[in-house]
Structures are given as C-alpha cells and as structure tokens.
Design a protein around this motif. Sequence first.
Motif, PDB file in Angstrom:
ATOM      1  N   HIS A 126      -5.098   5.884  -2.981  1.00 50.13           N
ATOM      2  CA  HIS A 126      -5.549   4.645  -2.320  1.00 50.13           C
ATOM      3  C   HIS A 126      -5.886   4.855  -0.842  1.00 50.13           C
ATOM      4  O   HIS A 126      -6.593   4.064  -0.242  1.00 50.13           O
ATOM      5  N   GLU A 160      -9.613   5.021  -0.172  1.00 49.04           N
ATOM      6  CA  GLU A 160     -10.488   3.882  -0.459  1.00 49.04           C
ATOM      7  C   GLU A 160     -11.056   3.348   0.855  1.00 49.04           C
ATOM      8  O   GLU A 160     -10.446   3.511   1.916  1.00 49.04           O
ATOM      9  N   GLN A 175       0.847  -1.194   0.000  1.00 47.83           N
ATOM     10  CA  GLN A 175       0.000   0.000   0.000  1.00 47.83           C
ATOM     11  C   GLN A 175       0.883   1.244   0.000  1.00 47.83           C
ATOM     12  O   GLN A 175       0.818   2.061   0.899  1.00 47.83           O
TER      13      GLN A 175
END
Lengths: 312, 353
Positions: free
Chosen positions: A282, A285, A169
């Motif tokens: 991200h 999200e 990530q």
Amino acid sequence: MKRVYNLKQEVEKPPRLTGGHRLCAGCGAGVVVAGVLRALNKEDRAVVTNATGCLEVSTFMYPYTAYMDSFIHSAFENSAATCSGVEAAYNALKRRGKVEGTVKFITFGGDGGTYDIGFQSLSGAMERGHDMVYVCYDNEAYMNTGIQRSSSTPRFARTTTSPVGAKNQGKKQEKKDLTDIMVAHNIPYVAQTAPLGNFKDLHTKAYKAIYTEGPCFMNVLSPCPRGWDYPMAKLAEIIKLAVDTCVWPLFEVEEGVWHLSYMPKRKLPVEDFLRPQGRFRHMFEQGNEWMIEAAQAYVDQRWERLLERSGA
Amino acid sequence: MQRVLMKGNEAIAEGAIRAGCRGFFGYPITPSSEIAEYMARKMPTIGGVFVQAESELAAINMVYGGAATGARVMTASSGPGISLKQEGISFLAEGELPCLIVDICRGGPGLGGIQPSQADYFQATRGGGHGDYYIIVLAPSSAQEMMDLTMLGFELADKHRTPVMLMAEGTLGNLIEPVLVRDEVTEFVDKPWAITGCLGRQPNIVNTLHMPVEQLQTRNQHLTEKYQAIRSQEIRSEEFLTEDADLILVAYGIMARIAKKAVMNARSLGIKTGLIRPITLWPYPYGVVNKIAQTCKAMVSIEISTTGQMIEDIKLATAGKVPIHYIGEIARTPNPEEITQQLLVIAAKEGLI
C-alpha cells in the motif's frame, strides 16, 4: 579468539540443527538457528532454550527433535528465565564436580517472545549476569498465530491486527529498538546481524557471543515469506536488501564499544527493500509517497546515529 | 435480521460490537486470534478502540482500566493466556468491574496443544485466581450462541457488576455456521460508580486493597451476597428428553450438541436416555441436576477432558443419589456414534438393557 572463517570448513561440521524440521521454505529462522549453533566448538555441548513460536513448534514436535543438543521449552514469556534456571543448576553441579566438559546455554526467541511478552525475563536474565546467549530471530510479527503486529513490526507494515484499509494504513508506530535497549543493559556483548552472504557475520558474532563469559544478546533479522509476503526463493535477496538499504545495519557492541560490521558500498534507497514485500504494498499506491519518504527519513536518522556511535 | 455465515470467533466479535463494546484489548493466541483480528479491522470504523497488548497480563489490566470508566470492554484468549490473566480477573472481581473475558479453549496443562478442549472448566468456574470470588461463566454451543451469549454476557456483567467469561471449545471458535445477526443494543444500565472524573459529584473509588480486618470481611460478605443473588437469578440450562429417562447425559458447549444425537441413537436402541445441558457453568444448575437425579438411574458426564472436571459438580449436585460415569478425552471431539457405543457399555453395567 581470532579465527579465520571458512564456510566450506564450517558446513562440513556435523549439523546441530538437522534437516527435516517443519519450518516453511524461505523462512529465515532455520538458517539463523543452524548458523548460530554451527559456531559451537565441535566438542562442546549446548542447552538450547526456546520460547513458544514458529521455531519451537517446527523444530521440536515431541517425540521428534531437530536438535542434536539438549532442548528445553516451557512457555512463551519465560525462555530467558528458564535458561537462567538451567545455567544456575549447571553451575551448582559444576562446583561440586558433578558435570564434565563445556556446556553452553543458548536461548532462541522470536520477536513476540523477546520484544514483547518475554522482555521482562530477558532483561532480568541479562541483569543477573547468567553466562548465556539470547538470540532473537526477528521476523517482525507474531507469525505462529497468523501474523499479528508486535512491537518489532516496522511502521506501515500490514499485519492482521494492523490492517490496511480506509481507516488504517498498517502499523502506526515505529519498530522498538531492542538492540539499543540491550546495549543499555551494559552486558559484555551485543550484536545485530543477519544470515547474509557466506554467513561470516552471523558466524563470527555467534562465536563471540557463545564464548564471551557473561550474558550476551544477538538480534538476528529473520524474514518470513508468509508474513512479509515475498516469494520463498527470495530470502537471501531480501536480507541483502535490508542490509544494503541500512534498514537492518550490522554492528556489534563489545564492552560498551560500538563497531560497525558492514558498510554498504552504495547505500540503496529504502524503497528497494520495501517494494518486493506484500506487507508494504500500500505504500506504493498513489498519494502514499509520504510513507516512503517517512520510512527513508527514519532509516537515515538511525543510520547517521549508528555511524556517529561507531565512529565509522 | 440478517442471516449470514460466520465463524464462531467472528460471531463473538460482532456480537460484542452489537452489545456496545467499544474497547477490545487483545494478545494473539491460537485458537482465539480471529477475534482480535476482527476487532482490529472493525473497531476503527465505528469509533471504537482496538489495542494489541504486549502480553495477556497487559491486556487484562487494560480491561481493568477500561471497565473502571464504565465502558463495555473485553479481551479474548485461550487456556494458557487465561492462566496469565487470572491475577487481573481476581482484581476485576474485587473491583466489581463488569467486562467480558472470552476463553476459546485448547488442551493443557502446560502448552498442551491447539486442539479443542473443555479442560479450562476448573479455572473458569472456581474463580481461577486468588481470593474468595466467582465469575459468571457462559458456555455457548453454536455460532449463533457465540453471538447471543456474548451479548447476554455484557448484560449480566453490567447488571451484577462482575466479570463474565464466555467459554467455548476451539472447535466452536473455528466452526462456520449461519448466524442471525442481532440488533444493536441501545439501552444500557447506568453506572454511577464509574470513574469518569468527579466534576460536580463526590469522587468514586474502585479499590481492591482492604487492610483493616473488618473492611476485608465486609467486602467479602458483600461479594458473597452478590454471588448468592446471581445463583438465584441467573442459572440457565436446557433439558432434552429427561422426563422418562433412566440414563442422563450431562454435557455443555459443543459436546451438548453431539450428546443430543447420542441420546437419540441410544433411544433407538431401547435405552431411555436424556440430556442436561448447563448453559451457565457458574452458577451451575445444581437444582436441575439434583431434581433429575431423583428419577433417573445413572448419569454420565461427557467432556473434552481426560480427568473430567464438570463431573465434580454433578457429584455435588447428586450427593451420591445415582452412580456417575464418565466419557471423555482431551484434544478430540468424539462423534455421536462413538459416544453411543460407550453408552451401551454403561447401560449394560447399570442393568438398563
């Protein structure tokens, strides 16, 4: 040394970094370098040393140069050492009366060439005490080779070597605190700044760094539209958000004394800085809320420490 | 086997993974960075390790550490970065640690440029760092060979306990071609020398410092014998229309493909031309070049370099038997027609037309 800053007056000086260089539209580096060099007194000359990077390949593509001053580049890991050599030779010539006037020594390196591969030569030059200014234009990744992570890349940021996917990530580690490390060198002047608003902060710090005797260091935030993934026109906005969220606080350390240069009227939440940038996409999200919380906690902790140190 | 379109740099990375490489230590430099990027994406999904170092120096020493444990590990860089790695490569050679070092060449000296080059030939084939040593150097000439020679490189490294370099031009690193993806390697040689924790056995030692004179001499003698064994077993080269040729071109890497076309062009113009393509740049195919020098009338070294570097090996191989010519310039991959034009001039000079 106290001078009244007047942007209009400053930009009327002949530019030392001229237009026509090849940096991207919306890149911070050109603004940073032009801003630092503008702080030179008109009659003084400078030797600009540059580490390999976007700035070097875009401003000095032989036989073209965007600099009105002398320029020297050798490799990636050694710009501070190269500058040390030039400064030492200048001193020798000066002692023997072979050079006239004032010559200042200014080194520019990106974060790759400063935080990582060039760190050894930077540390050495500062410790030896050369009369020079090292300016890091920090765009938080290796942009010139295609956006690879550096030790300056913030946690969670997406780069080509800290990708976002099922197993990863973004970057796992926090950003190295180089400004702090440079303070630990006990040099006369260390500043953290950014080309904000009317450039007063950048200008006054550059002036101090250039005209303070001995080794000085400036860490300057320099957003990159390609690596950070924001629209080109948003450069100034992104910088303002970095400062107002306290992700990139402005401060200086003079002879060991910490001084906060800018106190945001209202400290904005860190997500205001993260949201406009694709490299943090991200984090927004579902299920990744913890990342934003972690980023906020990190910024808060650093900010509190800075307030304590500067007595603000 | 699956046939896919791949960039040369990606074929190296995929080939390495298929050869069992589970440790990649990189540092960005154009035109090699795609290898690190591929590894950064892929390694975490297969239980491997991708580490981005803070410099080339750090990356090669991570390779030293990883290789010492017996794992298949590698790094990739380009000319200026390889120069920085040379200290580590010298240590790897003396420690006899198998690993793969990829050099996707760009022009030099100094910062040079980012265009393709073969001017790392000297630093690849002459040891490169300090001391008495060589490393095996493989020169692929297609995306397919980027994969195949990467896999072979790991095999040779383990077999001879030596660092192996895969050297290719920036052109090849960035060229996209169909590649037959090879099967995963499943059998590996034992590494009883590896530093794995000596529970239940005598400690292993990997050491590069030998202060007593006899100790250093014994070590270097051992290495010399190993290099002799590699010379006798691992030389690889390719010949094309050499049997009846008067004019022999010698070229490696992507230049060999271009030279092949030039051979055909020259033949259609009535010059009996052939090609030798060294695949191992060290050990160099001295025997093949020498054999063909007995029957041809002249040789031409074709390189992406201005001074010419491999030409010195051709001179060593031919020992003055035939005149040696040179075609080459840095930072540009010439097309076959340009080479043909230059061959016409050489052929006229040598009385071959």
